[in-house]
Design a protein around this motif. Structure first.
Motif, mmCIF file in Angstrom:
data_model
loop_
_atom_site.group_PDB
_atom_site.id
_atom_site.type_symbol
_atom_site.label_atom_id
_atom_site.label_comp_id
_atom_site.label_asym_id
_atom_site.label_seq_id
_atom_site.Cartn_x
_atom_site.Cartn_y
_atom_site.Cartn_z
ATOM 1 N N ASN A 277 0.835 -1.206 0.000
ATOM 2 C CA ASN A 277 0.000 0.000 0.000
ATOM 3 C C ASN A 277 0.871 1.258 0.000
ATOM 4 O O ASN A 277 0.617 2.207 -0.749
ATOM 5 C CB ASN A 277 -0.911 0.036 1.228
ATOM 6 C CG ASN A 277 -1.894 -1.104 1.292
ATOM 7 O OD1 ASN A 277 -2.028 -1.900 0.363
ATOM 8 N ND2 ASN A 277 -2.568 -1.224 2.419
ATOM 9 N N LEU A 278 1.869 1.279 0.862
ATOM 10 C CA LEU A 278 2.742 2.441 0.978
ATOM 11 C C LEU A 278 3.543 2.659 -0.307
ATOM 12 O O LEU A 278 3.700 3.800 -0.761
ATOM 13 C CB LEU A 278 3.677 2.286 2.178
ATOM 14 C CG LEU A 278 4.546 3.494 2.500
ATOM 15 C CD1 LEU A 278 3.703 4.735 2.774
ATOM 16 C CD2 LEU A 278 5.424 3.188 3.708
ATOM 17 N N ALA A 279 4.030 1.594 -0.908
ATOM 18 C CA ALA A 279 4.768 1.722 -2.167
ATOM 19 C C ALA A 279 3.866 2.283 -3.268
ATOM 20 O O ALA A 279 4.283 3.161 -4.038
ATOM 21 C CB ALA A 279 5.348 0.369 -2.584
ATOM 22 N N LEU A 280 2.622 1.804 -3.335
ATOM 23 C CA LEU A 280 1.663 2.318 -4.314
ATOM 24 C C LEU A 280 1.394 3.792 -4.058
ATOM 25 O O LEU A 280 1.375 4.607 -4.984
ATOM 26 C CB LEU A 280 0.369 1.502 -4.268
ATOM 27 C CG LEU A 280 -0.755 1.958 -5.206
ATOM 28 C CD1 LEU A 280 -0.304 1.923 -6.666
ATOM 29 C CD2 LEU A 280 -1.998 1.079 -4.999
ATOM 30 N N LYS A 281 1.192 4.162 -2.800
ATOM 31 C CA LYS A 281 0.940 5.557 -2.420
ATOM 32 C C LYS A 281 2.103 6.450 -2.851
ATOM 33 O O LYS A 281 1.895 7.481 -3.504
ATOM 34 C CB LYS A 281 0.726 5.649 -0.907
ATOM 35 C CG LYS A 281 0.592 7.071 -0.364
ATOM 36 C CD LYS A 281 0.471 7.046 1.155
ATOM 37 C CE LYS A 281 0.464 8.428 1.772
ATOM 38 N NZ LYS A 281 -0.749 9.177 1.503
ATOM 39 N N GLU A 282 3.316 6.061 -2.492
ATOM 40 C CA GLU A 282 4.490 6.873 -2.821
ATOM 41 C C GLU A 282 4.663 7.015 -4.331
ATOM 42 O O GLU A 282 4.930 8.104 -4.836
ATOM 43 C CB GLU A 282 5.742 6.283 -2.175
ATOM 44 C CG GLU A 282 5.737 6.438 -0.666
ATOM 45 C CD GLU A 282 6.897 5.724 0.018
ATOM 46 O OE1 GLU A 282 7.677 5.010 -0.667
ATOM 47 O OE2 GLU A 282 7.010 5.881 1.246
ATOM 48 N N HIS A 283 4.494 5.928 -5.062
ATOM 49 C CA HIS A 283 4.646 5.970 -6.511
ATOM 50 C C HIS A 283 3.579 6.870 -7.134
ATOM 51 O O HIS A 283 3.906 7.736 -7.971
ATOM 52 C CB HIS A 283 4.580 4.555 -7.084
ATOM 53 C CG HIS A 283 4.771 4.490 -8.558
ATOM 54 N ND1 HIS A 283 5.959 4.851 -9.157
ATOM 55 C CD2 HIS A 283 3.937 4.119 -9.550
ATOM 56 C CE1 HIS A 283 5.836 4.688 -10.472
ATOM 57 N NE2 HIS A 283 4.631 4.250 -10.732
ATOM 58 N N ALA A 284 2.337 6.668 -6.777
ATOM 59 C CA ALA A 284 1.244 7.464 -7.351
ATOM 60 C C ALA A 284 1.378 8.941 -7.004
ATOM 61 O O ALA A 284 1.211 9.820 -7.861
ATOM 62 C CB ALA A 284 -0.107 6.923 -6.873
ATOM 63 N N GLU A 285 1.668 9.234 -5.756
ATOM 64 C CA GLU A 285 1.777 10.633 -5.334
ATOM 65 C C GLU A 285 2.960 11.330 -5.990
ATOM 66 O O GLU A 285 2.889 12.518 -6.292
ATOM 67 C CB GLU A 285 1.832 10.737 -3.809
ATOM 68 C CG GLU A 285 0.495 10.392 -3.176
ATOM 69 C CD GLU A 285 0.466 10.460 -1.662
ATOM 70 O OE1 GLU A 285 1.539 10.644 -1.033
ATOM 71 O OE2 GLU A 285 -0.631 10.323 -1.088
ATOM 72 N N ASN A 286 4.030 10.596 -6.263
ATOM 73 C CA ASN A 286 5.167 11.182 -7.002
ATOM 74 C C ASN A 286 4.798 11.506 -8.440
ATOM 75 O O ASN A 286 5.343 12.447 -9.027
ATOM 76 C CB ASN A 286 6.386 10.256 -6.959
ATOM 77 C CG ASN A 286 7.084 10.274 -5.623
ATOM 78 O OD1 ASN A 286 7.001 11.239 -4.867
ATOM 79 N ND2 ASN A 286 7.769 9.193 -5.310
#
Length: 144
Positions: free
Chosen positions: A132-141
């Motif tokens: 979840n955190l990896a998806l969040k960081e990637h999408a938000e970047n």
């Protein structure tokens, strides 16, 4: 029935999250927790590799629900569904301006589900949260 459930609020539009999530070939570019081989289509058989603690676990699963930009679910089992089965899910819900809530979890059933889940629950939750955190960081970047 035992369940491991996580959720995270991501500051990115649901359309972008769905595009990232369903592009299985690009998972290696943004996460180290999970890889998926196959297509995000109903009835498709997937090969899933997920890091659970110090162990890489590999499962064969079947996509049982796909609702564009809303829901993606698969099932898998050990031997037979009456022994141990899991229904893994990702639910996407728009929440506020340009935000999406991801609820990610798995419902377990079968005669051995309680002892198996007791053994793997912490590692499973940690893996889901890391994904979840990896998806969040990637999408938000990508949004910035």
């Amino acid at each position: 029935m035992k369940e491991v459930k996580t959720d995270i609020l991501i500051t990115a539009p649901i359309e972008l999250l769905w595009k990232i999530f369903t592009d299985f070939d690009s998972y290696k570019d943004w996460n180290t927790v999970m890889s998926i081989e196959g297509q995000a289509q109903l009835g498709e058989h997937l090969k899933l590799s997920i890091q659970l603690g110090n162990k890489l676990s590999i499962f064969k699963t079947k996509v049982v629900e796909v609702s564009h930009e809303q829901t993606f679910e698969w099932t898998g089992n050990l031997g037979h569904k009456r022994i141990f089965s899991g229904q893994h899910y990702f639910h996407f819900k728009p929440e506020g301006e340009g935000q999406t809530r991801l609820t990610h979890g798995e419902r377990f059933s079968g005669i051995f589900s309680h002892p198996i889940v007791k053994k793997i629950e912490t590692d499973t939750r940690n893996s889901f949260e890391a994904f979840n955190l990896a998806l969040k960081e990637h999408a938000e970047n990508l949004v910035i």
